[in-house]
Design a protein around this motif. Structure first.
Motif, mmCIF file in Angstrom:
data_model
loop_
_atom_site.group_PDB
_atom_site.id
_atom_site.type_symbol
_atom_site.label_atom_id
_atom_site.label_comp_id
_atom_site.label_asym_id
_atom_site.label_seq_id
_atom_site.Cartn_x
_atom_site.Cartn_y
_atom_site.Cartn_z
ATOM 1 N N MET A 28 0.796 -1.221 0.000
ATOM 2 C CA MET A 28 0.000 0.000 0.000
ATOM 3 C C MET A 28 0.838 1.285 0.000
ATOM 4 O O MET A 28 0.291 2.368 -0.149
ATOM 5 N N VAL A 64 -7.177 -5.504 5.008
ATOM 6 C CA VAL A 64 -7.305 -4.317 5.863
ATOM 7 C C VAL A 64 -8.481 -3.476 5.385
ATOM 8 O O VAL A 64 -8.612 -3.191 4.186
ATOM 9 N N GLY A 92 -2.916 -7.738 1.532
ATOM 10 C CA GLY A 92 -1.545 -8.157 1.268
ATOM 11 C C GLY A 92 -1.378 -9.628 1.591
ATOM 12 O O GLY A 92 -1.714 -10.080 2.683
ATOM 13 N N ASN A 152 3.360 -10.424 6.526
ATOM 14 C CA ASN A 152 4.268 -9.587 5.774
ATOM 15 C C ASN A 152 5.092 -8.701 6.702
ATOM 16 O O ASN A 152 5.764 -7.807 6.254
HETATM 17 N N1 SER Z 1 -1.089 -3.306 4.504
HETATM 18 C C1 SER Z 1 -1.293 -4.649 4.925
HETATM 19 C C2 SER Z 1 0.010 -5.370 5.222
HETATM 20 O O1 SER Z 1 1.065 -4.856 4.934
HETATM 21 C C3 SER Z 1 -2.092 -5.402 3.882
HETATM 22 O O2 SER Z 1 -1.580 -5.168 2.618
HETATM 23 O O3 SER Z 1 -0.027 -6.456 5.753
#
Ligand code: SER
Length: 474
Positions: free
Chosen positions: A44, A215, A238, A461
């Motif tokens: 993002m 999210v 994500g 992540n």
């Molecule tokens: N912003 C969230 C993350 O980095 C989902 O993309 O996990």
């Protein structure tokens, strides 16, 4: 093999394209125009100003795979990568976004349909988490998400968690909102019979892992800490590609997916050492090099060469770690990592043309760094042999071990290893004292610290958090 890494990625992008999303390129992994952030660490990042309403979205629905880098930090350190089977420096984050278009209902339905009906993941092994509410934030349980998930999955497998796990924030300020994560239980039937996976979700179990974070962007965190409701509601998802591929290929380790197998085979070919996949050395070295070569090659391809400060120093530090492991564990006294970059380009160049275009430069830069650093390591070895020859002390004093660490780039483990081979010991107490002194010096030299990114929510992540100037000076 049915689900190759390239096919899994293409399927994700194709699926969202078929559902009205414009597929865009990954943003560069290196960020040049943001003083607070050196590397892209979430899909993002490039859409931040759309989320907070400073920019209009040209496309309401977007999907991509984003090259992300998360290095250093308080929860996971760079030094840990390779020791386990699921952390990485660089990883690909698959994502779909809705800018004021669809919201929770569609995001949940799309994610479920893709995972279960397209990728064929066993629904019985899936658990989802939702935001359980937080008094300080003045927010209650995300009942809407719970009710929407109930249309797909048994209520007992919908688990509420607090702010730490299920309220995603970009940083101290910026877009944020409750999130809902999808976890998969990869344990054997036998193990599943013994322990209920519900007790293992979000507990760092290597076989019950989060793969996707949805999210629900609804707020902007302001400087004064207040949450301001956004004019429009957005979706930011994500999913860690390497983890998803691991699930689909049914392997126990991210490093056993096709992409990493190819890199590891290439390392074996170059070094003549076989990889056994154990948790021990020298297998750790294979994972370190296979992981780091991606981070280094992508950074160079995106214009960040190794250097002595800032982002360049991060690249140098990561590369040196790979060289050290090759040197001490795989007995490689000459450059070889540059050759592994060739395999990487073969594997990933079709999706990321910057790798193909930059191949020559990438290999040249890596080879030069390898030569220079290997000769430094050799000098350190000479320093040690002189010591062994000239003194009867049997102990490498703390300041000497520290000089080897600081000036010659010798990790303390390596000094210990070499000393032990000669029947010597290392004065670890003295070494730690010197290390502490240096940290104090760095702290005093640069009271300011700048963040690599502070991810307040840990997810599939969230690998490395919060790089300080002290890390960079090490
Ligand atoms: N912003 C969230 C993350 O980095 C989902 O993309 O996990």
């Amino acid at each position: 093999m049915e689900w190759t890494t390239n096919k899994v990625r293409a399927t994700f992008l194709g699926y969202f394209k078929d559902h009205g999303h414009a597929v865009v390129d990954s943003a560069p992994i290196v960020i040049k125009d943001d003083p607070t952030l050196m590397f892209t660490n979430a899909g993002m990042n490039q859409f931040k100003s759309i989320f907070v309403g400073n920019e209009d979205a040209v496309q309401k629905r977007i999907a991509d795979t984003q090259k992300c880098l998360r290095v250093s930090g308080k929860h996971n350190d760079l030094e840990e990568v390779g020791r386990d089977h699921y952390h990485h420096t660089m990883f690909e984050m698959l994502g779909n976004w809705s800018f004021g278009d669809y919201f929770k209902k569609e995001a949940i339905a799309l994610a479920w349909d893709l995972l279960i009906n397209v990728y064929g993941i066993d629904a019985d092994r899936v658990y989802v988490t939702i935001f359980g509410g937080d008094d300080d934030l003045g927010l209650g349980l995300d009942e809407e998400a719970r009710d929407l998930w109930k249309q797909h999955i048994d209520e007992e497998r919908i688990l509420p968690f607090g702010r730490k796990d299920n309220f995603w924030e970009m940083g101290e300020t910026g877009p944020c909102g409750p999130c809902s994560e999808i976890h998969v239980d990869l344990r054997s039937e036998d193990e599943r019979g013994k322990v209920d996976a519900r007790s293992l979700v979000n507990q760092d179990d290597p076989s019950v892992i989060e793969i996707w974070n949805l999210v629900f962007m609804q707020f902007n965190r302001l400087e004064n800490g207040d949450l301001k409701t956004l004019k429009e509601k957005h979706i930011d998802t994500g999913m860690g590609l390497e983890r998803l591929v691991r699930v689909l290929q049914g392997v126990d380790s991210n490093y056993e997916i096709d992409l990493f197998r190819a890199l590891i085979a290439s390392i074996s070919k170059q070094t003549g050492v076989a990889y056994k996949g154990t948790a021990e050395l020298p297998d750790v070295a294979f994972r370190v090099i296979a992981d780091h070569i991606r981070a280094i090659a992508f950074c160079i391809a995106d214009g960040q060469l190794p250097s002595n400060n800032g982002a360049g120093y991060v690249v140098r530090r990561v590369l040196r770690r790979a060289i050290r492991y090759g040197f001490s564990q795989l007995n490689m006294k000459k450059p070889f990592i540059y050759a592994i970059a060739g395999t990487l380009v073969d594997e990933m160049g079709a999706e990321f043309s910057e790798l193909t275009r930059g191949k020559e430069l990438i290999q040249k830069v890596i080879k030069e760094e390898e030569s220079t650093f290997l000769s430094t390591l050799e000098k350190g070895l000479d320093r040690l042999s002189t010591l062994f020859d000239s003194e009867n002390g049997q102990v490498v004093e703390g300041p000497v071990a520290f000089e080897l660490y600081d000036t010659f780039g010798f990790p303390i483990d390596l000094t210990n290893l070499i000393a032990a081979e000669k029947g010597w010991k290392v004065d670890m107490e003295g070494f730690n004292k010197e290390l502490l002194k240096q940290k104090e010096r760095s702290r005093n030299a640069g009271k300011t610290s700048f963040g690599d990114w502070t991810v307040l929510h840990e997810g599939p992540n969230s690998y490395f958090l919060d790089m300080t100037i002290c890390d960079l000076l090490r």
